[in-house]
Design an enzyme around this catalytic site. Sequence first.
Site, mmCIF file in Angstrom:
data_model
loop_
_atom_site.group_PDB
_atom_site.id
_atom_site.type_symbol
_atom_site.label_atom_id
_atom_site.label_comp_id
_atom_site.label_asym_id
_atom_site.label_seq_id
_atom_site.Cartn_x
_atom_site.Cartn_y
_atom_site.Cartn_z
ATOM 1 N N TYR A 147 -10.920 5.163 14.013
ATOM 2 C CA TYR A 147 -9.796 5.450 13.115
ATOM 3 C C TYR A 147 -9.508 6.949 13.112
ATOM 4 O O TYR A 147 -8.345 7.372 13.212
ATOM 5 C CB TYR A 147 -10.123 4.962 11.711
ATOM 6 C CG TYR A 147 -9.061 5.265 10.678
ATOM 7 C CD1 TYR A 147 -7.900 4.499 10.607
ATOM 8 C CD2 TYR A 147 -9.222 6.319 9.782
ATOM 9 C CE1 TYR A 147 -6.929 4.775 9.663
ATOM 10 C CE2 TYR A 147 -8.252 6.599 8.834
ATOM 11 C CZ TYR A 147 -7.104 5.829 8.780
ATOM 12 O OH TYR A 147 -6.130 6.115 7.843
ATOM 13 N N GLY A 176 0.798 -1.214 0.000
ATOM 14 C CA GLY A 176 0.000 0.000 0.000
ATOM 15 C C GLY A 176 0.834 1.270 0.000
ATOM 16 O O GLY A 176 1.846 1.387 -0.693
#
Length: 264
Positions: A160, A19
């Site tokens: 998050y 990623g």
Amino acid sequence: MTDRRLQDRIAVVTGGAQGIGEGIVRRLVADGARVLIADLQYDRAAALADELNAAGASAAAARVDVADKSSVDEIPSQVEDAFGAPFDLLVCNAGVQTFQHAVDVSAEEWDRVLDVNARGTLFSMQMAARAINTDPTSFPAIVAMASIQARLGSPYYPHYSASKAAVLSLVRSFAVTLAPRGIRVNAVAPGVIDTPLWAVADEKISALKGVAPGSARESRIAAVPLGRMGTPEDVAASTSFLASSDASYITGECIHVSGGDVML
């Protein structure tokens, strides 16, 4: 095109096996750095290091769990074993994200995300404060991966967002703490970035919204002023800049790599 502005620097990238982290590793190597890929997924990290070394770069892999302080504290010796010198640059990139309605986030989800994203960044910065090469010619720097969600609210991943807000707070605290030693600490806050995580995000958020798969992705991209998703290379470019001497008078700051999604 890169300019080798990190020539002879030694970098550590946590969560560097895939990623955004992989994009950062590839950019730092292209800019001349030797890189330790510190990742819980050791096989992926080792495969990436092997690929880069075969192409003439200098990279190594280490299994690191950033939520485990003892694991993080092994990084300096792993760098010495790999490159024979201390590191000059730390990129705190390791992170996780889960998706749930705000009112339904469990204690387990909260703990998992905060342990990796916030506590892991704290442990990594503490380790760097003790071990990073502070020779002024090495331009010591720490770059932490935040998120534009640190600035925004979301009904689908408040834990998050909270963890990334904590990252920004840690950046400011460590920037002040380490400035007298010439160590700069900054953040990069990505927006919508085209990585495998977004396939998961689309699936989960679309389900939580009760819409067809693909709808969450399409609506999110439509909200970006530049009209596209970013790439890991976009994030890596800003990370490399903050790591370099070009940013020698920048500390405690955050660059939003978001296509205009967040403007401050």
